[in-house]
Design a protein around this motif. Structure first.
Motif, mmCIF file in Angstrom:
data_model
loop_
_atom_site.group_PDB
_atom_site.id
_atom_site.type_symbol
_atom_site.label_atom_id
_atom_site.label_comp_id
_atom_site.label_asym_id
_atom_site.label_seq_id
_atom_site.Cartn_x
_atom_site.Cartn_y
_atom_site.Cartn_z
ATOM 1 N N ASN A 132 44.795 19.572 14.350
ATOM 2 C CA ASN A 132 44.501 20.244 13.083
ATOM 3 C C ASN A 132 45.082 21.655 13.021
ATOM 4 O OD1 ASN A 132 41.350 18.851 13.692
ATOM 5 N ND2 ASN A 132 42.754 18.030 12.172
ATOM 6 N N LEU A 133 45.543 22.181 14.146
ATOM 7 C CA LEU A 133 45.952 23.580 14.202
ATOM 8 C C LEU A 133 47.434 23.807 13.971
ATOM 9 C CD1 LEU A 133 43.853 24.810 17.269
ATOM 10 C CD2 LEU A 133 43.377 25.191 14.849
ATOM 11 N N VAL A 134 48.262 22.807 14.262
ATOM 12 C CA VAL A 134 49.714 23.003 14.164
ATOM 13 C C VAL A 134 50.335 21.882 13.351
ATOM 14 C CG1 VAL A 134 49.871 24.251 16.354
ATOM 15 C CG2 VAL A 134 50.065 21.769 16.340
ATOM 16 N N PRO A 135 51.495 22.137 12.715
ATOM 17 C CA PRO A 135 52.207 21.068 12.010
ATOM 18 C C PRO A 135 52.620 19.973 12.989
ATOM 19 C CG PRO A 135 53.111 23.239 11.472
ATOM 20 C CD PRO A 135 52.177 23.433 12.616
ATOM 21 N N ILE A 136 52.752 18.754 12.491
ATOM 22 C CA ILE A 136 53.055 17.614 13.358
ATOM 23 C C ILE A 136 54.362 17.809 14.110
ATOM 24 C CG2 ILE A 136 54.186 16.349 11.474
ATOM 25 C CD1 ILE A 136 52.117 14.861 14.386
ATOM 26 N N GLU A 137 55.345 18.491 13.471
ATOM 27 C CA GLU A 137 56.635 18.677 14.136
ATOM 28 C C GLU A 137 56.549 19.654 15.303
ATOM 29 O OE1 GLU A 137 56.573 21.459 10.526
ATOM 30 O OE2 GLU A 137 56.047 19.371 11.004
ATOM 31 N N ARG A 138 55.462 20.435 15.384
ATOM 32 C CA ARG A 138 55.274 21.373 16.491
ATOM 33 C C ARG A 138 54.258 20.857 17.506
ATOM 34 N NH1 ARG A 138 59.606 24.568 15.967
ATOM 35 N NH2 ARG A 138 59.701 25.649 13.960
ATOM 36 N N PHE A 139 53.713 19.674 17.277
ATOM 37 C CA PHE A 139 52.571 19.243 18.078
ATOM 38 C C PHE A 139 52.927 19.062 19.555
ATOM 39 C CE2 PHE A 139 49.734 15.832 19.699
ATOM 40 C CZ PHE A 139 48.571 16.581 19.721
ATOM 41 N N SER A 140 54.037 18.401 19.857
ATOM 42 C CA SER A 140 54.365 18.163 21.268
ATOM 43 C C SER A 140 54.644 19.472 21.999
ATOM 44 C CB SER A 140 55.559 17.214 21.400
ATOM 45 O OG SER A 140 56.698 17.760 20.785
ATOM 46 N N GLN A 141 55.276 20.452 21.293
ATOM 47 C CA GLN A 141 55.481 21.765 21.912
ATOM 48 C C GLN A 141 54.145 22.477 22.118
ATOM 49 O OE1 GLN A 141 57.353 21.266 18.907
ATOM 50 N NE2 GLN A 141 59.425 20.952 19.688
ATOM 51 N N ALA A 142 53.242 22.324 21.156
ATOM 52 C CA ALA A 142 51.929 22.956 21.298
ATOM 53 C C ALA A 142 51.172 22.367 22.483
ATOM 54 C CB ALA A 142 51.124 22.783 20.014
ATOM 55 N N VAL A 143 51.281 21.039 22.674
ATOM 56 C CA VAL A 143 50.634 20.391 23.818
ATOM 57 C C VAL A 143 51.191 20.936 25.125
ATOM 58 C CG1 VAL A 143 50.392 18.211 25.060
ATOM 59 C CG2 VAL A 143 50.012 18.283 22.594
ATOM 60 N N ALA A 144 52.533 21.051 25.191
ATOM 61 C CA ALA A 144 53.151 21.556 26.417
ATOM 62 C C ALA A 144 52.758 23.008 26.673
ATOM 63 C CB ALA A 144 54.672 21.423 26.326
ATOM 64 N N LEU A 145 52.748 23.832 25.614
ATOM 65 C CA LEU A 145 52.360 25.230 25.770
ATOM 66 C C LEU A 145 50.894 25.364 26.159
ATOM 67 C CD1 LEU A 145 53.141 28.191 25.567
ATOM 68 C CD2 LEU A 145 52.614 28.110 23.130
ATOM 69 N N SER A 146 50.051 24.553 25.527
ATOM 70 C CA SER A 146 48.633 24.571 25.868
ATOM 71 C C SER A 146 48.422 24.158 27.326
ATOM 72 C CB SER A 146 47.863 23.635 24.933
ATOM 73 O OG SER A 146 46.498 23.597 25.257
ATOM 74 N N CYS A 269 55.353 22.032 36.289
ATOM 75 C CA CYS A 269 55.706 20.755 35.671
ATOM 76 C C CYS A 269 55.579 20.830 34.150
ATOM 77 C CB CYS A 269 54.815 19.651 36.228
ATOM 78 S SG CYS A 269 55.188 18.004 35.594
ATOM 79 N N SER A 270 54.534 21.485 33.648
ATOM 80 C CA SER A 270 54.336 21.569 32.198
ATOM 81 C C SER A 270 55.423 22.403 31.537
ATOM 82 C CB SER A 270 52.949 22.134 31.877
ATOM 83 O OG SER A 270 52.826 23.459 32.341
ATOM 84 N N VAL A 271 55.899 23.453 32.234
ATOM 85 C CA VAL A 271 57.017 24.240 31.699
ATOM 86 C C VAL A 271 58.271 23.375 31.612
ATOM 87 C CG1 VAL A 271 58.562 26.173 32.182
ATOM 88 C CG2 VAL A 271 56.101 26.455 32.481
ATOM 89 N N LEU A 272 58.529 22.589 32.656
ATOM 90 C CA LEU A 272 59.685 21.693 32.637
ATOM 91 C C LEU A 272 59.560 20.653 31.528
ATOM 92 C CD1 LEU A 272 60.191 21.117 36.479
ATOM 93 C CD2 LEU A 272 61.533 22.578 34.955
ATOM 94 N N LEU A 273 58.345 20.170 31.294
ATOM 95 C CA LEU A 273 58.128 19.194 30.221
ATOM 96 C C LEU A 273 58.323 19.824 28.849
ATOM 97 C CD1 LEU A 273 55.009 17.310 31.621
ATOM 98 C CD2 LEU A 273 57.305 16.379 31.321
ATOM 99 N N ALA A 274 58.031 21.117 28.733
ATOM 100 C CA ALA A 274 58.268 21.800 27.463
ATOM 101 C C ALA A 274 59.759 21.950 27.187
ATOM 102 C CB ALA A 274 57.602 23.181 27.482
ATOM 103 N N VAL A 275 60.527 22.201 28.254
ATOM 104 C CA VAL A 275 61.973 22.365 28.106
ATOM 105 C C VAL A 275 62.672 21.010 27.989
ATOM 106 C CG1 VAL A 275 64.065 23.238 29.237
ATOM 107 C CG2 VAL A 275 61.933 24.551 29.341
ATOM 108 N N ALA A 276 62.234 20.057 28.804
ATOM 109 C CA ALA A 276 62.854 18.731 28.809
ATOM 110 C C ALA A 276 61.753 17.674 28.733
ATOM 111 C CB ALA A 276 63.688 18.540 30.077
ATOM 112 N N PRO A 277 61.193 17.432 27.544
ATOM 113 C CA PRO A 277 60.079 16.483 27.410
ATOM 114 C C PRO A 277 60.490 15.061 27.776
ATOM 115 C CG PRO A 277 60.908 17.129 25.259
ATOM 116 C CD PRO A 277 61.587 18.014 26.245
#
Length: 410
Positions: A132-146, A269-277
């Protein structure tokens, strides 16, 4: 990709939520190091280390499905604020226990029951509100950042807890309560996030809707249950106070470093997933992550070297992060918003069972078979679970892409 993170953080609601979550996690991680060391120092009983997990899991299991219904019916932001406040009260009660000078640990377990109750209502709301907090196009990046910031707190918390414990557990609990107070303030500053509200009256039918949904999705059920049984048998972190003192001959600071190592691995690992999901061979990555978790647990049980133990725990965190990342995306992409809280509650049951009940199982097996044998048995059991689940859920183990790949703008 690096330019997208500031765009996510410019979302005020998400930034406040993320800051509150990081500070709350930092406080809880510091507190957990102090509780484990303090209880083991008072009693010297391995079973008591297991009871720390059980005291948190029992109320969690009793309340979690109702908490999921609450997360779909009531404002999720308000639920999180109240639960953070309850956790702050727990830190203050632990401080009062320490100042009393009591050597009877029953009050600690009673406080952890309250903490587990607050956690039961907080987890579904915390998981469900993300979408509910971020647009759908930003969701996977938000998950990785979180995930990455969460694990920064997991890394930092145990080290700070171990260092502050040198001044006594009271210093840890005072700091933890202060951080939770700040977390309450930040979460209360978020605006009400729009959510699909479930208006159906509470009943067993509505409460159990999340369970029915998970059962109808073999991919989601397989991912949740794989993590449950792998960590249930392989979770050795509850034994780290005894392992640090009796096997590695380290003190509270050494315990803090050991507790930090899995978080360091997960954060990297989460930083790497944010860069290369992960976009292809999703199933292979998930099962590979769980297998790495089990193999690292075996190495941990077999070594008496502090450096090698840190390395094993680091790899354990890497494997766990891969599994968590894939499971979280699978659950969130597959779940409609109107039942997201109840499905998140089911997911929370699996997470809570694998963590807190896993801690109880570890303490129990350590009491039966000895500390080192319990860790080795846990690692071997995790590898057996990984192979078994690959056969039971072939649709998950052979999955190439996420079911809704492309809907997040990738």
């Amino acid at each position: 990709m690096s330019l997208q993170f500031p765009a996510v953080l410019r979302n005020r609601n998400f930034a406040c939520y993320l800051s509150a979550r990081v500070l709350g996690t930092l406080a809880v991680q510091m507190q957990s190091v102090a509780i484990g060391w303090q209880v083991y120092e008072i009693t010297g009983n391995l079973y008591d280390l297991g009871l720390i997990g059980l005291a948190q899991f029992a109320p969690f299991l009793a309340l979690i499905l109702f908490a999921g219904h609450a997360a779909d019916r009531y404002n999720r932001r308000n639920i999180i604020v109240l639960c953070l406040a309850a956790q702050m009260a727990c830190a203050l009660l632990l401080l009062a226990f320490t100042l009393s000078g009591s050597h009877v640990v029953a009050p600690v377990f009673a406080i952890l029951v309250l903490f587990g109750s607050a956690r039961a209502f907080m987890m579904p709301a915390t998981q469900a509100i993300m979408k509910n907090l971020v647009p759908i196009e930003r969701f996977s990046q938000a998950v990785a950042l979180s995930s990455s910031t969460f694990h920064v707190a997991v890394i930092t918390g145990p080290v700070l807890g171990g260092l502050l414990y040198l001044a006594g557990p009271k210093m840890v609990y005072m700091t933890s309560a202060s951080l939770l107070m700040l977390s309450v303030f930040l979460m209360s500053r978020t605006k009400n996030a729009p959510q699909a509200v479930n208006t159906a009256p509470a009943s067993w039918h509505t409460v159990l809707e999340g369970l029915r949904f998970v059962r109808s999705r073999p991919v989601v059920l397989g991912a949740m249950s794989l993590d449950l049984f792998a960590v249930l048998f392989g979770g050795a972190t509850a034994l780290l106070p005894a392992y640090a003192r009796d096997v590695l001959h380290a003190g509270p600071t050494g315990l803090g470093l050991l507790r930090t190592a899995p978080g360091a691995g997960a954060a990297l690992c989460s930083v790497l997933l944010a860069v290369a999901p992960i976009r292809r061979r999703v199933g292979a990555f998930m099962f590979g992550g769980v297998a790495l978790f089990g193999a690292a647990t075996l190495v941990l049980g077999a070594t008496t070297s502090f450096a090698l133990a840190l390395g094993a725990l680091f790899l354990l965190g890497v494997g766990d992060m891969v599994s968590v990342y894939i499971r979280h995306l699978l659950v969130q992409f597959e779940t409609p918003d109107e039942i997201r809280g109840r499905v998140s509650a089911v997911n929370s049951v699996f997470i809570g069972a694998s963590n807190e009940l896993g801690e109880f199982e570890s303490g129990l097996t350590a009491g039966w078979f000895g500390l080192v044998r319990a860790i080795l048995l846990g690692g071997a059991a995790t590898l057996v679970v990984t192979g078994t689940w690959a056969l039971l859920f072939p649709v998950l183990s052979r999955m190439d892409r996420f079911p809704h790949h492309g809907k997040d703008g990738r």
